[in-house]
Design a protein around this motif. Structure first.
Motif, short mmCIF file in Angstrom:
data_model
loop_
_atom_site.label_atom_id
_atom_site.label_comp_id
_atom_site.label_asym_id
_atom_site.label_seq_id
_atom_site.Cartn_x
_atom_site.Cartn_y
_atom_site.Cartn_z
N UNK A 104 -43.85 44.05 -75.54
CA UNK A 104 -43.65 44.25 -74.11
C UNK A 104 -42.34 43.61 -73.69
N UNK A 105 -41.69 44.21 -72.71
CA UNK A 105 -40.45 43.66 -72.17
C UNK A 105 -40.64 43.13 -70.76
N UNK A 106 -41.48 43.78 -69.97
CA UNK A 106 -41.72 43.30 -68.62
C UNK A 106 -42.62 42.07 -68.74
N UNK A 107 -42.20 41.01 -68.11
CA UNK A 107 -42.84 39.72 -68.38
C UNK A 107 -42.81 38.83 -67.15
N UNK A 108 -43.85 38.12 -66.93
CA UNK A 108 -43.98 36.95 -66.06
C UNK A 108 -43.87 37.20 -64.57
N UNK A 109 -43.66 38.43 -64.11
CA UNK A 109 -43.66 38.63 -62.67
C UNK A 109 -45.05 38.43 -62.09
N UNK A 110 -46.06 38.71 -62.92
CA UNK A 110 -47.43 38.51 -62.46
C UNK A 110 -48.09 37.35 -63.19
N UNK A 111 -47.26 36.49 -63.78
CA UNK A 111 -47.80 35.34 -64.47
C UNK A 111 -48.28 35.62 -65.88
N UNK A 112 -47.91 36.77 -66.44
CA UNK A 112 -48.32 37.10 -67.80
C UNK A 112 -47.64 36.18 -68.81
N UNK A 113 -48.17 36.16 -70.00
CA UNK A 113 -47.65 35.29 -71.04
C UNK A 113 -46.81 36.07 -72.03
N UNK A 114 -45.74 35.43 -72.53
CA UNK A 114 -44.94 36.04 -73.59
C UNK A 114 -45.73 36.17 -74.88
N UNK A 115 -46.85 35.49 -74.97
CA UNK A 115 -47.69 35.62 -76.16
C UNK A 115 -48.15 37.06 -76.35
N UNK A 116 -48.14 37.86 -75.28
CA UNK A 116 -48.52 39.26 -75.39
C UNK A 116 -47.55 40.05 -76.26
N UNK A 117 -46.33 39.52 -76.42
CA UNK A 117 -45.33 40.22 -77.23
C UNK A 117 -45.22 39.65 -78.63
N UNK A 118 -46.03 38.66 -78.95
CA UNK A 118 -45.91 38.00 -80.25
C UNK A 118 -46.10 38.98 -81.39
N UNK A 119 -45.32 38.77 -82.46
CA UNK A 119 -45.33 39.72 -83.57
C UNK A 119 -46.19 39.27 -84.74
N UNK A 120 -46.63 38.01 -84.74
CA UNK A 120 -47.38 37.51 -85.88
C UNK A 120 -48.80 38.06 -85.93
N UNK A 121 -49.38 38.02 -87.10
CA UNK A 121 -50.79 38.36 -87.25
C UNK A 121 -51.61 37.16 -86.78
N UNK A 122 -52.53 37.40 -85.85
CA UNK A 122 -53.30 36.31 -85.29
C UNK A 122 -54.11 35.61 -86.39
N UNK A 123 -53.88 34.31 -86.53
CA UNK A 123 -54.66 33.51 -87.48
C UNK A 123 -55.04 32.21 -86.81
N UNK A 124 -56.17 31.68 -87.20
CA UNK A 124 -56.58 30.40 -86.64
C UNK A 124 -55.63 29.32 -87.11
N UNK A 125 -55.29 28.42 -86.20
CA UNK A 125 -54.34 27.37 -86.53
C UNK A 125 -54.79 26.02 -86.04
N UNK A 126 -53.94 25.04 -86.25
CA UNK A 126 -54.19 23.68 -85.83
C UNK A 126 -53.14 23.30 -84.80
N UNK A 127 -53.58 22.79 -83.66
CA UNK A 127 -52.65 22.38 -82.61
C UNK A 127 -51.88 21.14 -83.05
#
Length: 414
Positions: A104-127
């Motif tokens: 996605x290119x349209x971002x944050x005008x409505x408070x959306x997160x750039x995480x929506x454009x992330x390219x990685x494969x979702x995997x569980x991680x450690x903070x």
């Protein structure tokens, strides 16, 4: 080579000057900056998050090129020490809402997160250890290894400018472009630059003009081409930020765990972004407004800081950084900021030569690489990430060389 005037000495303009100076006499490149303080808006106050593949097809080629240029420059000029260049890991504390994983290119005008454009494969991680967790938080890694990085944009911008000046690029600052002159063929032949400190005016012969004035680009175009009916389709998006230091984030933590980009969903309309940087800094942002009036100058932003917005960011910092049982907040605020990012309706930057017919009555430019009026703006939250790629491709476009990235979809839109 024709003299080239670059209007706007932020990171896009400075990157363009840097790449132009590699293929033409550096003294024929002029940077013009109206603000008395350099990098007083997004170039100095952005988060400095770099991504390789978080972009839609229209800007993917440019994004990948720019990421590689950042890496090469950091290796060549010791970016780790000079501007905090570091590989990073991106983490979402809640699953991205865009389950289709479309860029996605349209971002944050409505408070959306750039995480929506992330390219990685979702995997569980450690903070990272410095991030305070809440029960039930879902930690997901949203970037692939080697595809995201972090810089301090202010230090990077100053480094690029220093390289330009050392090469011989000429800087006019604070100065304002107030008019253009044409020759007997009605072709652009010079530009009048006013020094705002001395109130003196200078005509600089030139045939190529590049507008890289960020959110102020429409005003610059309107000033120089008052008879044009074309309106540059760029608006501003204001964003508040904090830079803090915390005893939880130390050099030992940097070496043990590395830098992280944290994307959170706190509440509707607010998606905090938290970036740990080399040098003990943590950057917080995510409060954005499309209705905040654009100030006349970037330096005027300092007087427009919103106390409620800054307090909200402080509250977020306290939630994630506060030490258990500490009497104080557990962190130190070292900078409060407000910057204005240039945005377009479709979220894509504009990088192109402006057709002569859009310049107004009786104004033309020399054909080919000998002339032209160019525009590079509208990068939204990706200005730092795409800066070096934009500068490289724009320099190639202006000089009539083969382009290193596909920008065919990044021309003018109505």
């Amino acid at each position: 080579m024709s003299t080239t005037i670059i209007l706007g000495a932020g990171i896009i303009g400075t990157s363009t000057a840097y790449y132009l100076a590699k293929h033409q006499p550096p003294s024929s490149v002029h940077l013009v900056e109206v603000s008395s303080e350099l990098f007083a808006s997004a170039s100095g106050y952005a988060g400095g998050f770099l991504a390789k593949d978080w972009f839609s097809p229209a800007s993917a080629s440019l994004g990948a090129l720019s990421f590689e240029e950042h890496r090469k420059l950091a290796e060549k000029d010791n970016g780790v020490e000079k501007w905090g260049y570091a590989q990073s890991t991106s983490i979402s504390l809640s699953p991205p809402t865009n389950s289709s994983k479309e860029k996605v290119d349209v971002w944050c005008r409505d408070g959306a997160s750039r995480a929506e454009a992330a390219a990685g494969d979702l995997t569980k991680g450690v903070a990272p250890p410095w991030l305070k967790r809440e029960d039930g938080d879902a930690v997901e890694i949203i970037s692939n290894e080697g595809t995201v990085a972090q810089v301090d944009p202010l230090q990077l911008s100053h480094h690029l400018l220093k390289k330009c000046l050392n090469l011989g690029v000429q800087l006019h600052q604070p100065a304002n472009a107030i008019s253009i002159l044409t020759d007997v063929r009605n072709e652009v032949s010079s530009i009048c630059i006013a020094d705002t400190r001395t109130s003196t005016e200078t005509d600089i012969p030139c045939t190529r003009i590049i507008i890289t004035s960020g959110a102020w680009s429409p005003q610059v175009f309107r000033t120089l081409f008052p008879t044009s009916s074309y309106k540059v389709p760029i608006t501003s998006l204001a964003g508040h930020s904090l830079v803090v230091k915390s005893p939880k984030w130390t050099k030992q933590d940097e070496e043990s765990h590395g830098c992280h980009a944290i994307f959170m969903t706190s509440q509707p309309g607010y998606s905090p972004e938290i970036f740990s940087r080399l040098g003990g800094q943590i950057y917080l942002a995510g409060l954005n407004s499309a209705t905040e009036p654009l100030p006349e100058l970037a330096t005027d932003s300092k007087g427009n800081l919103s106390k409620p917005a800054i307090q909200k960011l402080r509250d977020t910092a306290r939630e994630i950084l506060a030490r258990e049982g500490a009497a104080d907040d557990g962190f130190e605020v070292t900078r409060e900021g407000l910057c204005f990012r240039p945005v377009t309706e479709d979220g894509l930057p504009i990088i192109c030569r402006i057709p002569d017919e859009q310049l107004g009555a009786s104004v033309r430019t020399r054909p080919g690489a000998e002339g032209g009026v160019y525009l590079a703006a509208g990068h939204g939250p990706w200005g730092i990430s795409m800066s070096l790629g934009t500068g490289k491709v724009l320099a190639e476009l202006v000089q009539g060389r083969e382009l290193s990235a596909d920008i065919s979809s990044l021309g003018l839109r109505d």
